[in-house]
Design a protein around this motif. Structure first.
Motif, PDB file in Angstrom:
ATOM      1  N   SER A   1      11.399  32.482   7.771  1.00 49.47           N
ATOM      2  CA  SER A   1      10.678  32.781   6.626  1.00 49.47           C
ATOM      3  C   SER A   1       8.909  32.489   6.579  1.00 49.47           C
ATOM      4  O   SER A   1       8.223  32.649   5.874  1.00 49.47           O
TER       5      SER A   1
ATOM      6  N   ARG B   1       6.436  35.208   6.028  1.00 50.47           N
ATOM      7  CA  ARG B   1       5.937  35.570   4.736  1.00 50.47           C
ATOM      8  C   ARG B   1       5.368  34.484   4.165  1.00 50.47           C
ATOM      9  O   ARG B   1       4.357  34.865   3.403  1.00 50.47           O
ATOM     10  N   GLN B   2       5.708  33.311   4.401  1.00 58.68           N
ATOM     11  CA  GLN B   2       4.920  32.020   3.645  1.00 58.68           C
ATOM     12  C   GLN B   2       3.540  32.266   4.191  1.00 58.68           C
ATOM     13  O   GLN B   2       2.456  31.809   3.316  1.00 58.68           O
TER      14      GLN B   2
ATOM     15  N   CYS C   1      11.174  43.773   4.943  1.00 62.79           N
ATOM     16  CA  CYS C   1       9.949  43.097   5.128  1.00 62.79           C
ATOM     17  C   CYS C   1       9.563  43.286   6.606  1.00 62.79           C
ATOM     18  O   CYS C   1       9.538  44.312   7.079  1.00 62.79           O
TER      19      CYS C   1
ATOM     20  N   SER D   1      12.680  37.119   4.494  1.00 62.79           N
ATOM     21  CA  SER D   1      12.244  37.453   3.274  1.00 62.79           C
ATOM     22  C   SER D   1      13.138  38.516   2.665  1.00 62.79           C
ATOM     23  O   SER D   1      13.471  38.489   1.293  1.00 62.79           O
TER      24      SER D   1
ATOM     25  N   ARG E   1      16.300  37.061   1.255  1.00 64.72           N
ATOM     26  CA  ARG E   1      15.992  36.307   0.096  1.00 64.72           C
ATOM     27  C   ARG E   1      15.671  37.162  -1.026  1.00 64.72           C
ATOM     28  O   ARG E   1      16.468  36.813  -2.110  1.00 64.72           O
TER      29      ARG E   1
END
Length: 311
Positions: free
Chosen positions: A91, A94-95, A269, A276, A279
């Motif tokens: 992830s 995306r973070q 994503c 992501s 999630r």
């Protein structure tokens, strides 16, 4: 202790350069302890602090410039490669996108102080099309602050760090063994955590692009959900036709306000292992909605030759 500081004063610049360069290129080897030792050595040798500061800053800039160029040339593919070879969770793309969306170029200033962000910020800046001159200026500021802060801490606390080093020297080979166990335990925990997250991601149901398209064409209640980070400074130029955007940083009771009542969502994503998107799908299920994931995200959609629209 005096022998160590003398040795570091003579060969410390090479150690600083190699440690910083390797870490910034992606090796799971922290360079901060080396910079702290440089700070300790600077308390005993005048002028060494400035030399170590310049060396660390230039080494970081060199590595970051290479990743920036790779991001400019290869786009988001280089981010996927980085996440695959690193021990950070998938992830992380995306973070880091979210960090750029919230903070813009300030992300480059704080990147060195945030684990995981340091490696991905330069190629992400390149993939997002940041001008090279702008990147070099802000990245220089961030690298200088990071190197200066680490060396300064070592210099200010050189007495305490020196006492710790003397205590370790008395332990001899036992100290090296303890240090090795600590490093291996840390790497083992990170790898175990990554494997655990990977298993969790792999269990979630995915649809191939052709399957997702056929499902949408056959039903009117299918909604694609784009979960890539988006902000005024981080626009999304294209998307899957009709897709809605969901901000993973602002999930809440009103996140789906005004959305069509769909019987099923398909999230996607642009990140490794669809982390992501998984999630987002998990969160949608907690809201009582059916959700599956587009396998491979928007990159797989494009590779399949399917159409996009302007976001």
């Amino acid at each position: 202790m005096d022998y160590l500081t003398d040795l570091f004063a003579h060969h410390g610049l090479l150690a600083v350069a190699l440690a910083v360069l390797l870490e910034q290129l992606g090796a799971p080897l922290p360079s901060t302890p080396v910079l702290l030792l440089a700070g300790v050595a600077s308390a005993h040798h005048a002028g060494f602090a400035l030399q170590a500061f310049a060396t660390a800053t230039l080494a970081a800039m060199a590595a970051n410039a290479l990743w920036f160029a790779a991001g400019r040339r290869l786009g988001r593919r280089v981010l996927t490669t980085l996440c695959r070879i690193s021990i950070s969770p998938d992830s992380c793309v995306r973070q880091n996108e979210a960090s750029f969306a919230r903070r813009g170029v300030l992300t480059l200033v704080i990147a060195k102080f945030v684990p995981g962000l340091s490696i991905l910020a330069p190629p992400l800046a390149g993939a997002l099309g940041m001008p090279a001159r702008r990147f070099l200026g802000w990245n220089l500021l961030g690298s200088a602050l990071w190197a200066g802060a680490s060396i300064a801490v070592g210099s200010v606390f050189h007495t305490q760090i020196g006492a710790l080093l003397r205590a370790l020297s008395q332990l001899g080979s036992l100290a090296l063994a303890i240090g090795g166990v600590v490093v291996l335990a840390y790497l083992g925990w990170r790898l175990w955590r990554r494997a655990q997250l990977r298993r969790e991601l792999d269990r979630f149901e995915r649809l191939a692009p052709a399957e997702a398209l056929a499902l949408r064409d056959g039903r009117a209640d299918i909604v694609f959900v784009d979960v890539r980070a988006r902000a005024p400074g981080l626009p999304l130029p294209t998307r899957i036709p009709g897709a809605r955007h969901l901000d993973l940083g602002a999930l809440g009771d009103t996140a789906l306000a005004g959305w069509p009542v769909a019987s099923e969502f398909i999230t996607y994503c642009a990140c490794p292992n669809d982390a992501s998107a998984v999630r987002a799908a998990q969160w949608l299920k907690t809201q009582g909605r059916q959700a599956r994931v587009l396998h491979g995200g928007i990159d797989a959609w494009v590779q399949a030759g399917l159409a996009l629209e302007t976001a």
